[in-house]
Design an enzyme around this catalytic site. Sequence first.
Site, PDB file in Angstrom:
ATOM      1  CB  CYS A  45      -0.848   0.027   1.062  1.00 22.03           C
ATOM      2  SG  CYS A  45      -2.180  -1.499   1.388  1.00 22.03           S
ATOM      3  CB  THR A  46       3.953   2.176   1.849  1.00 23.41           C
ATOM      4  OG1 THR A  46       3.326   1.806   3.279  1.00 23.41           O
ATOM      5  CG2 THR A  46       4.864   3.318   1.718  1.00 23.41           C
TER       6      THR A  46
END
Length: 211
Positions: A45-46
């Site tokens: 997600c980052t």
Amino acid sequence: MTLRIGDIAPDFEVDTTAGRISLHAWGKGSWVFFFSHPADFTPVCTTEMGRTAQLAAEFDKRNVKPLGLSTDTVEEHLKWVGDVNETQNTTLTFPIVADPDLKISQLYDMIHPAQSNNQAVRSVFIIDPEHKIRLTMTYPMNVGRNFDEILRVIDALQTGDRHGIATPADWLPGNRVIIPPSVKDDEAKARFPQGFETIKPYLRYTDVTGA
């Protein structure tokens, strides 16, 4: 609920990292790239949040507003944004929806119980300026999205709307496009004065570059 291509994207009012927004009011007159994530402070997600921020100019050029979501609070999102900016060498400015009660995730069918009961899978909704869903994609939690494809499909949708055409497999901007079979040859000659190539009666190519 199951949302399909052509449906009006359900409106919602929610807290985000950029304040409280209503989807329809916030997205009015623009395309929206609405995409979900399992959770803050997670590795895939980052990278995806960072890539979206890095592509800000590309989205702006296409009149597209990115809108992220994960099932955490605004406070957690804001802390996480610092990590995203640091690790991905970017500055994230687009809103991230807070959805700790899963209301929006459930509204958009982002919760897939075989993956998780409280985290969203990687859903993508491309929504046009009339709030209509034009494309959906769903990735599993452990596979990051291909942002080249996201931009490509936005280009294809916008080119199709602008010229009334379809795009062939692996189409990229600048490539030839397809004249839909519903457009008869006489009409095609008027609409595409640059000409077209007929491979089969149902398969006709033309070039709309610069048109």
